[in-house]
Design an enzyme around this catalytic site. Structure first.
Site, mmCIF file in Angstrom:
data_model
loop_
_atom_site.group_PDB
_atom_site.id
_atom_site.type_symbol
_atom_site.label_atom_id
_atom_site.label_comp_id
_atom_site.label_asym_id
_atom_site.label_seq_id
_atom_site.Cartn_x
_atom_site.Cartn_y
_atom_site.Cartn_z
ATOM 1 N N ARG A 35 0.821 -1.227 0.000
ATOM 2 C CA ARG A 35 0.000 0.000 0.000
ATOM 3 C C ARG A 35 0.847 1.267 0.000
ATOM 4 O O ARG A 35 0.464 2.272 0.607
ATOM 5 C CB ARG A 35 -0.939 0.035 1.215
ATOM 6 C CG ARG A 35 -2.071 -0.959 1.166
ATOM 7 C CD ARG A 35 -3.242 -0.411 0.358
ATOM 8 N NE ARG A 35 -4.282 -1.416 0.203
ATOM 9 C CZ ARG A 35 -5.382 -1.457 0.946
ATOM 10 N NH1 ARG A 35 -5.592 -0.568 1.874
ATOM 11 N NH2 ARG A 35 -6.271 -2.391 0.726
ATOM 12 N N ARG A 39 -3.398 6.611 1.038
ATOM 13 C CA ARG A 39 -3.926 7.807 1.692
ATOM 14 C C ARG A 39 -3.000 8.481 2.693
ATOM 15 O O ARG A 39 -3.290 9.572 3.154
ATOM 16 C CB ARG A 39 -5.262 7.464 2.373
ATOM 17 C CG ARG A 39 -6.380 7.261 1.387
ATOM 18 C CD ARG A 39 -7.590 6.675 2.043
ATOM 19 N NE ARG A 39 -7.312 5.327 2.491
ATOM 20 C CZ ARG A 39 -8.228 4.487 2.974
ATOM 21 N NH1 ARG A 39 -9.470 4.886 3.101
ATOM 22 N NH2 ARG A 39 -7.894 3.270 3.349
ATOM 23 N N ARG A 48 -6.588 11.442 -6.018
ATOM 24 C CA ARG A 48 -7.851 10.747 -5.809
ATOM 25 C C ARG A 48 -9.019 11.736 -5.862
ATOM 26 O O ARG A 48 -10.076 11.439 -6.411
ATOM 27 C CB ARG A 48 -7.830 10.036 -4.464
ATOM 28 C CG ARG A 48 -8.984 9.087 -4.239
ATOM 29 C CD ARG A 48 -8.872 8.531 -2.839
ATOM 30 N NE ARG A 48 -9.948 7.659 -2.472
ATOM 31 C CZ ARG A 48 -11.195 8.043 -2.263
ATOM 32 N NH1 ARG A 48 -11.535 9.299 -2.447
ATOM 33 N NH2 ARG A 48 -12.099 7.148 -1.893
ATOM 34 N N ASP A 85 -6.666 -2.719 -7.514
ATOM 35 C CA ASP A 85 -7.218 -3.358 -6.327
ATOM 36 C C ASP A 85 -7.457 -4.831 -6.643
ATOM 37 O O ASP A 85 -7.646 -5.190 -7.799
ATOM 38 C CB ASP A 85 -8.529 -2.694 -5.891
ATOM 39 C CG ASP A 85 -8.847 -3.037 -4.447
ATOM 40 O OD1 ASP A 85 -8.304 -2.388 -3.553
ATOM 41 O OD2 ASP A 85 -9.596 -4.003 -4.221
ATOM 42 N N TYR A 162 -14.967 -11.858 -0.180
ATOM 43 C CA TYR A 162 -15.688 -10.617 -0.525
ATOM 44 C C TYR A 162 -16.895 -10.910 -1.416
ATOM 45 O O TYR A 162 -17.947 -10.276 -1.292
ATOM 46 C CB TYR A 162 -14.752 -9.635 -1.233
ATOM 47 C CG TYR A 162 -13.723 -9.025 -0.308
ATOM 48 C CD1 TYR A 162 -14.053 -7.947 0.506
ATOM 49 C CD2 TYR A 162 -12.426 -9.533 -0.229
ATOM 50 C CE1 TYR A 162 -13.117 -7.392 1.370
ATOM 51 C CE2 TYR A 162 -11.483 -8.981 0.622
ATOM 52 C CZ TYR A 162 -11.836 -7.911 1.427
ATOM 53 O OH TYR A 162 -10.912 -7.362 2.281
HETATM 54 O O1 CP3 Z 1 0.040 -1.692 -2.505
HETATM 55 C C1 CP3 Z 1 -0.247 -0.761 -3.284
HETATM 56 O O2 CP3 Z 1 0.146 0.428 -3.120
HETATM 57 C C2 CP3 Z 1 -1.038 -1.086 -4.533
HETATM 58 C C3 CP3 Z 1 -2.439 -0.857 -4.486
HETATM 59 C C4 CP3 Z 1 -3.361 -1.788 -3.720
HETATM 60 C C5 CP3 Z 1 -4.600 -1.313 -3.222
HETATM 61 N N1 CP3 Z 1 -5.295 -2.379 -2.726
HETATM 62 C C6 CP3 Z 1 -5.052 0.083 -3.265
HETATM 63 C C7 CP3 Z 1 -6.182 0.495 -2.424
HETATM 64 C C8 CP3 Z 1 -3.294 -3.149 -3.455
HETATM 65 C C9 CP3 Z 1 -2.164 -4.134 -3.716
HETATM 66 C C10 CP3 Z 1 -4.537 -3.520 -2.845
HETATM 67 C C11 CP3 Z 1 -4.870 -4.902 -2.473
HETATM 68 C C12 CP3 Z 1 -6.071 -5.156 -1.664
HETATM 69 N N2 CP3 Z 1 -7.297 -4.585 -1.771
HETATM 70 C C13 CP3 Z 1 -6.158 -6.176 -0.685
HETATM 71 C C14 CP3 Z 1 -5.062 -7.152 -0.344
HETATM 72 C C15 CP3 Z 1 -3.982 -6.521 0.442
HETATM 73 C C16 CP3 Z 1 -4.323 -6.264 1.849
HETATM 74 O O3 CP3 Z 1 -4.356 -5.081 2.239
HETATM 75 O O4 CP3 Z 1 -4.529 -7.247 2.579
HETATM 76 C C17 CP3 Z 1 -7.467 -6.155 -0.169
HETATM 77 C C18 CP3 Z 1 -8.014 -7.050 0.923
HETATM 78 C C19 CP3 Z 1 -8.188 -5.153 -0.869
HETATM 79 C C20 CP3 Z 1 -9.628 -4.805 -0.735
HETATM 80 C C21 CP3 Z 1 -9.835 -3.391 -0.386
HETATM 81 N N3 CP3 Z 1 -9.563 -2.328 -1.212
HETATM 82 C C22 CP3 Z 1 -10.315 -2.874 0.831
HETATM 83 C C23 CP3 Z 1 -10.720 -3.718 2.024
HETATM 84 C C24 CP3 Z 1 -10.329 -1.466 0.703
HETATM 85 C C25 CP3 Z 1 -10.812 -0.461 1.700
HETATM 86 C C26 CP3 Z 1 -9.681 -0.235 2.627
HETATM 87 C C27 CP3 Z 1 -9.801 1.010 3.444
HETATM 88 O O5 CP3 Z 1 -8.898 1.156 4.270
HETATM 89 O O6 CP3 Z 1 -10.729 1.806 3.249
HETATM 90 C C28 CP3 Z 1 -9.808 -1.154 -0.569
HETATM 91 C C29 CP3 Z 1 -9.603 0.220 -1.117
HETATM 92 C C30 CP3 Z 1 -8.200 0.585 -1.459
HETATM 93 N N4 CP3 Z 1 -7.367 -0.159 -2.238
HETATM 94 C C31 CP3 Z 1 -7.534 1.805 -1.118
HETATM 95 C C32 CP3 Z 1 -6.276 1.755 -1.740
HETATM 96 C C33 CP3 Z 1 -5.221 2.825 -1.755
HETATM 97 C C34 CP3 Z 1 -8.128 2.953 -0.322
HETATM 98 C C35 CP3 Z 1 -9.116 3.601 -1.217
HETATM 99 C C36 CP3 Z 1 -9.230 5.070 -1.090
HETATM 100 O O7 CP3 Z 1 -8.431 5.819 -1.677
HETATM 101 O O8 CP3 Z 1 -10.187 5.474 -0.424
#
Ligand code: CP3
Length: 362
Positions: A35, A39, A48, A85, A162
């Site tokens: 990640r 944010r 964003r 994602d 999911y």
């Molecule tokens: O690592 C990176 O920088 C690459 C981008 C990346 C994102 N999600 C961006 C993201 C990667 C590799 C993921 C993978 C992901 N997404 C996983 C597996 C990794 C982990 O964290 O265990 C999972 C379970 C998801 C599903 C997902 N996507 C969730 C549960 C959420 C909400 C999380 C939250 O904190 O609100 C997301 C959204 C998401 N994916 C964000 C980002 C930067 C936040 C979105 C935003 O900008 O509001």
């Protein structure tokens, strides 16, 4: 298949990440953060806001490229990770992904029956998921050999959680209900997902991903028997189906089952080049358990980044010392960086890895 990478491929200027994954000698331990584009960075929040919402950011290759590069312009990271994602795949299979403000991901049409599984779309990599491939190509062009690009997917089990729950979950009532009551349905879903993921990762590799990572974020909520049957087995199927070489180089595969440290030996035999570790296991103990079979990626507790730069440096030193001498370690956090971390602390972490690790590679 002929390669789609149609621009002149420049030499990698920094390949220590790929070398460490293959246990080849390196000058220092490579480091990146799960990640890393996100944010905690004000410039991410600005892009964003420009995109309007998260999925538009993912679906606009120019903007996905911009945020992928942002952390590299701030910190001397050794790898870039595609900005996307894991839920793009279920979205492309027809479930209707959306993000409710402050509530995380949701699906309009979750999986509840055999008919729902049969009706899943078989997504085409140059159509429904074409925007991901366009982003991979554009990021590679923009990186111009600076560092390698990591592609990724969720594991079949993690995507299924999911898809069946319809959102994030604390109890996994619906998905585990299906697993225990209708295991044949669960296998049908996981098998479909594994086939799609093989195409998805191979297409990312074809478009320029130089390593790939499988995020099995929810593998650790299963029993040992179920982990093997419902998660590990399908990741193994994926690894058997991947093109492990591209552009004349090996494409290493990293497998990360969060909460899965107790199954390290089984994971080491599944066919990955490297295993991701969360922070609960000492990395030296993990190394002793996997031996020469795989490299290790991890595993500082992301919460250490809330401490002072001095304390962060100490923790980096402890992990480096625990892993010990030699290649085969990619430094990372044990899970994604939190949104309230000060970017200066992330910088202190990355710099500490580069400053303290050369001693372990002499
Ligand atoms: O690592 C990176 O920088 C690459 C981008 C990346 C994102 N999600 C961006 C993201 C990667 C590799 C993921 C993978 C992901 N997404 C996983 C597996 C990794 C982990 O964290 O265990 C999972 C379970 C998801 C599903 C997902 N996507 C969730 C549960 C959420 C909400 C999380 C939250 O904190 O609100 C997301 C959204 C998401 N994916 C964000 C980002 C930067 C936040 C979105 C935003 O900008 O509001």
């Amino acid at each position: 298949m002929s390669p789609v990478v149609n621009y002149k491929m420049s030499e990698l200027k920094n390949d220590r990440f790929l070398r460490a994954l293959l246990k080849e000698p390196v000058d220092m331990t490579p480091v990146w953060m799960m990640r890393q584009a996100g944010r905690y960075l004000p410039e991410y929040k600005a892009t964003r806001a420009k995109a309007g919402d998260f999925m538009t950011l993912c679906k606009t290759p120019e903007l996905a490229t911009e945020v992928t590069i942002q952390p590299l312009d701030r910190f001397p990271l050794d790898a870039a990770i595609l900005f996307s994602d894991i839920l793009t795949v279920p979205d492309a299979m027809g479930l209707g992904l959306y993000f409710a403000e402050g509530e995380g991901p949701r699906f309009e049409r979750p999986i509840r029956s055999k008919a729902d599984i049969e009706n899943l779309i078989n997504p085409q990599m140059d159509e429904e998921l074409g925007y991901v491939m366009a982003a991979v190509s554009m990021i590679r062009r923009e990186l111009d050999g600076r560092v390698p690009l990591i592609g990724f997917t969720g594991s079949p089990w993690t995507l299924a959680t999911y898809m069946v729950e319809g959102s994030s979950s604390k109890e996994y009532a619906k998905v585990k209900g299906m697993l225990y009551d209708q295991p044949q349905l669960m296998h049908m879903l996981l098998d479909k997902l594994a086939d799609t993921i093989i195409d998805y990762l191979n297409a990312q590799i074809e478009h320029g991903a130089q390593a790939v990572m499988i995020f099995d974020t929810w593998g650790g909520v299963l029993t040992t028997r179920d982990y093997n049957e419902f998660s590990l087995r399908y990741m193994q199927k994926i690894m058997d189906g991947l093109n492990r070489e591209s552009e004349g180089r090996k494409v290493p595969v990293i497998m990360f089952s969060k909460g899965g440290c107790q199954w390290l030996e089984a994971q080491a035999d599944a066919g990955a080049d490297a295993l991701g570790l969360d922070w609960t296991l000492d990395i030296g103990a993990a190394r002793a358990r996997v031996g020469d079979k795989v490299a290790l990626q991890g595993n500082m507790d992301p919460c250490v980044l809330y401490a002072s730069p001095e304390r962060i440096r100490e923790e980096v030193a402890t992990i480096l010392e625990s892993y010990g001498k030699g290649s085969g370690h990619v430094f990372n956090l044990g899970h994604g960086i939190h949104q309230f971390v000060d970017p200066e602390h992330a910088k202190a972490f990355i710099e500490a890895v580069h400053e303290l690790s050369p001693a372990y590679h002499k």
